[in-house]
Structures are given as C-alpha cells and as structure tokens.
Motif scaffolding. Structure first.
Motif: not given
Length: 212
Positions: A54-57, A183-193, A195-199
């Motif tokens: 979040a906020g990285a742009g 999904f593994l890649g996304l989970s390395q960048m955020t722990s927001n549940k 965002i992870l569920a949306f994906f």
C-alpha cells in the motif's frame, strides 16, 4: 466430453471468430462471459498486485506482477477456454493466446531479473521465485510441444490422442501452478486479508471454469 471433438477440424484458412464445435461443453454466451470475466480480473487483479504494498504506487517493478497475472491468468486462461470450443480456428487461436501469454510472462521475468540486479538482491531465494521458475519452464515445454506436435497446420503428430491428452492436462497444471505462484507473490507484498481475498477468490472460481 472434450475428447469427442479433438479431431473435428475446420477447413484450413478459416478466419471466422470462435465457433462451437459438436461436443463442446461451452455455449457461445458462456464462453464470452468467462473470457470477459477472466480478462477483467487479469487487468484489475494485476494492477492491484502491481501497486502493492500500500502506497508504493506504480514503478518499474510493477510490470512484473502485472505482466505475470495478465499473461498467465488473462491470456492463458482465455486460451484454455478457447480450446474447449474445439475445431481448427479455435485451436489456432488457443495457440496464439497461450503463446502471447508466455511472451508476457517472459517479459515479467525480465523485469524482476533487472529489478533484483539493480537493487543488488539475490535471485531465487523465496518459494514464490522457485515456483515461478518451475512454472515458466513447464509452460515453455507445453508451448513447444504444442507447436511441434499439435499445431493444426504443421504439427508432426497432431492426431495423436495420447499427446493431446498429455498436452492438455500438463498445460492446465502449469496454469494452475501459475495461479498459486501469483498468489504467493502477492502474499509477500501485503498481509491485507481483503486484498488477498479479492485476488484468491476469483482464482478459485477460475479453476473449475477454465481448467476442468
């Protein structure tokens, strides 16, 4: 059911849009809806992953997750759906979509390689990266085998049912592997549940629609 129309080939030179062959498990309406759903998710999900955390742009690194998601989910997912329609024209379109997705994935691989080199980081240090290399290798093998053996114009053994069966399920297993890797890649960048569920939820929906 799909095996019923493996050998039902349209006349070479067909340029019409995707049409349904006898034995297909998809209607034209469902095919269009599934492909639209797949591509829309690939754009939205890919962009959402690209701007994490979040906020990285958007930055150079962002091309890596976007290209990987769009290549494997959007293009290869649509490719698997198109092949389910059967026939000469759809088989060629299947190959074009899958190959385009693989090219996008290699572009994404190049981005992450350059990004790690620029930051002085080591390569292949995470489960995500190792799964990614395995998936890229397998997808490349499936593409090469499909072009060499099964291309409807010049495939050297295009009517071989065993090769067709192996190509179909090995290719689909690589797409499934890509879903998990993304999904593994996304989970390395955020722990927001959220965002992870949306994906993750759309990917779970894609499995029976696209890969079974």
């Amino acid at each position: 059911m799909e095996l019923q129309h493996l050998n039902q080939i349209d006349e070479p030179g067909t340029t019409s849009p995707p049409t349904i062959m006898p034995g297909s498990s998809l209607s034209q309406d469902r095919y269009r809806k599934y492909v639209a759903f797949t591509l829309i998710f690939a754009v939205l999900g890919g962009y959402n992953a690209a701007v994490q955390p979040a906020g990285a742009g958007w930055r150079f690194f962002s091309y890596h997750p976007f290209l990987m998601v769009f290549g494997f989910v959007g293009m290869m997912g649509s490719s698997a759906l198109t092949k389910k329609l059967g026939g000469y024209a759809n088989t060629k379109l299947h190959g074009i979509l899958a190959s385009s997705g693989l090219v996008m994935a290699f572009a994404g691989l190049y981005v992450i390689y350059r990004n790690k080199e620029a930051m002085g980081k080591e390569h292949l240090t995470t489960t995500h990266s190792i799964a990614g290399i395995i998936t890229m290798t397998g997808a490349s093998m499936a593409a090469l085998a499909g072009a060499l053996f099964l291309h409807p114009d010049f495939g050297i053994d295009k009517t071989n049912q065993s090769i067709r069966f192996g190509h179909k399920w090995f290719g689909r297993s690589m797409i499934a592997s890509a879903f998990v890797t993304c999904f593994l890649g996304l989970s390395q960048m955020t722990s927001n549940k959220l965002i992870l569920a949306f994906f993750a939820i759309p990917l779970c929906i894609f499995v029976p629609i696209t890969l079974i």
